[in-house]
Design a protein around this motif. Structure first.
Motif, PDB file in Angstrom:
ATOM      1  N   UNK A 124       0.820  -1.217   0.000  1.00  0.00           N
ATOM      2  CA  UNK A 124       0.000   0.000   0.000  1.00  0.00           C
ATOM      3  C   UNK A 124       0.852   1.265   0.000  1.00  0.00           C
ATOM      4  N   UNK A 125       2.146   1.128   0.315  1.00  0.00           N
ATOM      5  CA  UNK A 125       3.035   2.292   0.356  1.00  0.00           C
ATOM      6  C   UNK A 125       3.352   2.831  -1.028  1.00  0.00           C
ATOM      7  N   UNK A 126       3.152   2.006  -2.057  1.00  0.00           N
ATOM      8  CA  UNK A 126       3.507   2.413  -3.404  1.00  0.00           C
ATOM      9  C   UNK A 126       4.790   1.772  -3.898  1.00  0.00           C
ATOM     10  N   UNK A 127       5.425   0.960  -3.055  1.00  0.00           N
ATOM     11  CA  UNK A 127       6.618   0.244  -3.497  1.00  0.00           C
ATOM     12  C   UNK A 127       6.281  -0.702  -4.636  1.00  0.00           C
ATOM     13  N   UNK A 201      11.851   3.241  20.484  1.00  0.00           N
ATOM     14  CA  UNK A 201      11.334   2.211  19.586  1.00  0.00           C
ATOM     15  C   UNK A 201      10.577   2.853  18.421  1.00  0.00           C
ATOM     16  N   UNK A 202       9.659   3.747  18.750  1.00  0.00           N
ATOM     17  CA  UNK A 202       8.840   4.386  17.718  1.00  0.00           C
ATOM     18  C   UNK A 202       9.692   5.279  16.816  1.00  0.00           C
ATOM     19  N   UNK A 203      10.673   5.956  17.386  1.00  0.00           N
ATOM     20  CA  UNK A 203      11.508   6.848  16.583  1.00  0.00           C
ATOM     21  C   UNK A 203      12.380   6.074  15.597  1.00  0.00           C
ATOM     22  N   UNK A 204      12.969   4.991  16.056  1.00  0.00           N
ATOM     23  CA  UNK A 204      13.830   4.188  15.183  1.00  0.00           C
ATOM     24  C   UNK A 204      13.005   3.545  14.072  1.00  0.00           C
ATOM     25  N   UNK A 205      11.846   2.982  14.427  1.00  0.00           N
ATOM     26  CA  UNK A 205      10.976   2.385  13.415  1.00  0.00           C
ATOM     27  C   UNK A 205      10.480   3.458  12.458  1.00  0.00           C
ATOM     28  N   UNK A 206      10.097   4.620  12.994  1.00  0.00           N
ATOM     29  CA  UNK A 206       9.609   5.708  12.156  1.00  0.00           C
ATOM     30  C   UNK A 206      10.641   6.161  11.142  1.00  0.00           C
ATOM     31  N   UNK A 207      11.914   6.161  11.543  1.00  0.00           N
ATOM     32  CA  UNK A 207      12.981   6.559  10.621  1.00  0.00           C
ATOM     33  C   UNK A 207      13.086   5.583   9.460  1.00  0.00           C
ATOM     34  N   UNK A 208      12.931   4.301   9.740  1.00  0.00           N
ATOM     35  CA  UNK A 208      12.978   3.288   8.680  1.00  0.00           C
ATOM     36  C   UNK A 208      11.795   3.450   7.729  1.00  0.00           C
ATOM     37  N   UNK A 209      10.611   3.708   8.272  1.00  0.00           N
ATOM     38  CA  UNK A 209       9.428   3.878   7.435  1.00  0.00           C
ATOM     39  C   UNK A 209       9.522   5.151   6.604  1.00  0.00           C
ATOM     40  N   UNK A 210      10.092   6.209   7.183  1.00  0.00           N
ATOM     41  CA  UNK A 210      10.283   7.452   6.436  1.00  0.00           C
ATOM     42  C   UNK A 210      11.265   7.244   5.285  1.00  0.00           C
ATOM     43  N   UNK A 211      12.255   6.419   5.504  1.00  0.00           N
ATOM     44  CA  UNK A 211      13.231   6.100   4.455  1.00  0.00           C
ATOM     45  C   UNK A 211      12.539   5.395   3.286  1.00  0.00           C
ATOM     46  N   UNK A 212      11.636   4.483   3.621  1.00  0.00           N
ATOM     47  CA  UNK A 212      10.879   3.794   2.565  1.00  0.00           C
ATOM     48  C   UNK A 212      10.000   4.785   1.817  1.00  0.00           C
ATOM     49  N   UNK A 213       9.307   5.638   2.565  1.00  0.00           N
ATOM     50  CA  UNK A 213       8.422   6.622   1.954  1.00  0.00           C
ATOM     51  C   UNK A 213       9.184   7.521   0.988  1.00  0.00           C
ATOM     52  N   UNK A 214      10.391   7.913   1.374  1.00  0.00           N
ATOM     53  CA  UNK A 214      11.190   8.796   0.529  1.00  0.00           C
ATOM     54  C   UNK A 214      11.646   8.105  -0.755  1.00  0.00           C
ATOM     55  N   UNK A 215      11.723   6.781  -0.716  1.00  0.00           N
ATOM     56  CA  UNK A 215      12.183   6.044  -1.897  1.00  0.00           C
ATOM     57  C   UNK A 215      11.077   5.825  -2.923  1.00  0.00           C
ATOM     58  N   UNK A 216       9.832   6.051  -2.501  1.00  0.00           N
ATOM     59  CA  UNK A 216       8.699   5.857  -3.410  1.00  0.00           C
ATOM     60  C   UNK A 216       8.480   7.147  -4.201  1.00  0.00           C
ATOM     61  N   UNK A 217       8.486   7.047  -5.512  1.00  0.00           N
ATOM     62  CA  UNK A 217       8.319   8.227  -6.357  1.00  0.00           C
ATOM     63  C   UNK A 217       6.941   8.858  -6.168  1.00  0.00           C
ATOM     64  N   UNK A 218       6.835  10.152  -6.361  1.00  0.00           N
ATOM     65  CA  UNK A 218       5.538  10.842  -6.239  1.00  0.00           C
ATOM     66  C   UNK A 218       4.510  10.318  -7.232  1.00  0.00           C
ATOM     67  N   UNK A 219       3.315  10.096  -6.717  1.00  0.00           N
ATOM     68  CA  UNK A 219       2.238   9.661  -7.611  1.00  0.00           C
ATOM     69  C   UNK A 219       2.323   8.217  -8.027  1.00  0.00           C
ATOM     70  N   UNK A 220       3.221   7.475  -7.427  1.00  0.00           N
ATOM     71  CA  UNK A 220       3.388   6.073  -7.801  1.00  0.00           C
ATOM     72  C   UNK A 220       2.270   5.244  -7.179  1.00  0.00           C
ATOM     73  N   UNK A 221       1.480   4.527  -7.951  1.00  0.00           N
ATOM     74  CA  UNK A 221       0.378   3.760  -7.393  1.00  0.00           C
ATOM     75  C   UNK A 221       0.859   2.578  -6.573  1.00  0.00           C
ATOM     76  N   UNK A 222       0.049   2.172  -5.622  1.00  0.00           N
ATOM     77  CA  UNK A 222       0.407   1.027  -4.779  1.00  0.00           C
ATOM     78  C   UNK A 222       0.626  -0.214  -5.618  1.00  0.00           C
ATOM     79  N   UNK A 223       1.743  -0.920  -5.310  1.00  0.00           N
ATOM     80  CA  UNK A 223       2.017  -2.165  -6.008  1.00  0.00           C
ATOM     81  C   UNK A 223       2.457  -2.004  -7.438  1.00  0.00           C
ATOM     82  N   UNK A 224       2.710  -0.762  -7.880  1.00  0.00           N
ATOM     83  CA  UNK A 224       3.078  -0.547  -9.277  1.00  0.00           C
ATOM     84  C   UNK A 224       4.502  -1.004  -9.537  1.00  0.00           C
TER      85      UNK A 224
END
Length: 224
Positions: A124-127, A201-224
């Protein structure tokens, strides 16, 4: 003479969980569990082929408990964060079992439920689908490592905890400023590992999730 009682799989897992609460995976053995249950090891091996298989089943029950009643809500980052906190809380109530999960993992229904939720959230993230397994692997390693580490601290007795705190104070506050200038400079601001773990715990996990979010191109559909 009456024969030995036959124990169900659930009863064996209950006994194993209780034994692990007062010990650890290193001291745990099928023979010791059998003695606690008043039976012989061979009767337990009819249910589990090895000690490792039994430990995995015990850990999986914690995951099942964590997932009971879980309903995915929010965006993909909230879903993963909520899941991680549920698993953290479940193992926090039985910290001795967290090291079992960290070492032996799990392959049962509880594990599959956790895997499914993380994989769905990542899609669902768009990866792109080909990126999901690698990202999944890193997130799970992070969550398992954080929970296992935290549980190790939680499982300490009050005396062990106080001893550790005293060693921390000696090592940090007593640091020689000539040999350890940075440590001496920050000594009074550095917290012991047991402090404020939920926020960390939340900060370290949040940093990993933010890293993933930043790697997903703008407007990229989920599962594309």
């Amino acid at each position: 003479m009456a024969g030995r009682r036959r124990w169900s799989t659930d009863e064996i897992l209950d006994g194993a969980a209780e034994l692990l609460r007062t010990g650890d995976a290193e001291s745990f053995s099928v023979r010791r569990l059998a003695a606690e249950l008043g039976t012989d090891s061979s009767s337990l091996y009819r249910h589990f082929r090895s000690k490792t298989e039994l430990l995995r089943a015990v850990a999986d029950r914690i995951l099942l408990a964590a997932m009971e009643g879980h309903r995915p809500e929010g965006d993909w980052k909230q879903r993963i964060t909520t899941l991680a906190l549920r698993v953290r809380e479940a193992f926090g109530q039985q910290p001795q079992l967290a090291s079992v999960w960290g070492r032996h993992a799990s392959s049962g229904a509880g594990s599959r439920l956790v895997m499914e939720e993380v994989l769905q959230a990542l899609r669902a993230s768009g990866l792109a689908d080909e990126e999901v397994p690698g990202r999944y692997h890193r997130i799970v390693i992070l969550i398992v490592s954080l929970i296992s580490s935290e549980a190790g601290v939680s499982a300490l007795s009050p005396d062990e905890h106080e001893q550790g705190m005293e060693l921390f104070r000696v090592a940090v506050l007593g640091a020689d400023p000539e040999r350890f200038p940075a440590l001496a400079h920050f000594a009074r601001a550095i917290q012991p590992l047991g402090a404020d773990r939920r926020a960390a715990f939340e900060e370290i996990l949040g940093a990993q999730l933010a890293h993933i979010e930043a790697s997903v191109g703008p407007g990229r559909p989920a599962g594309a």
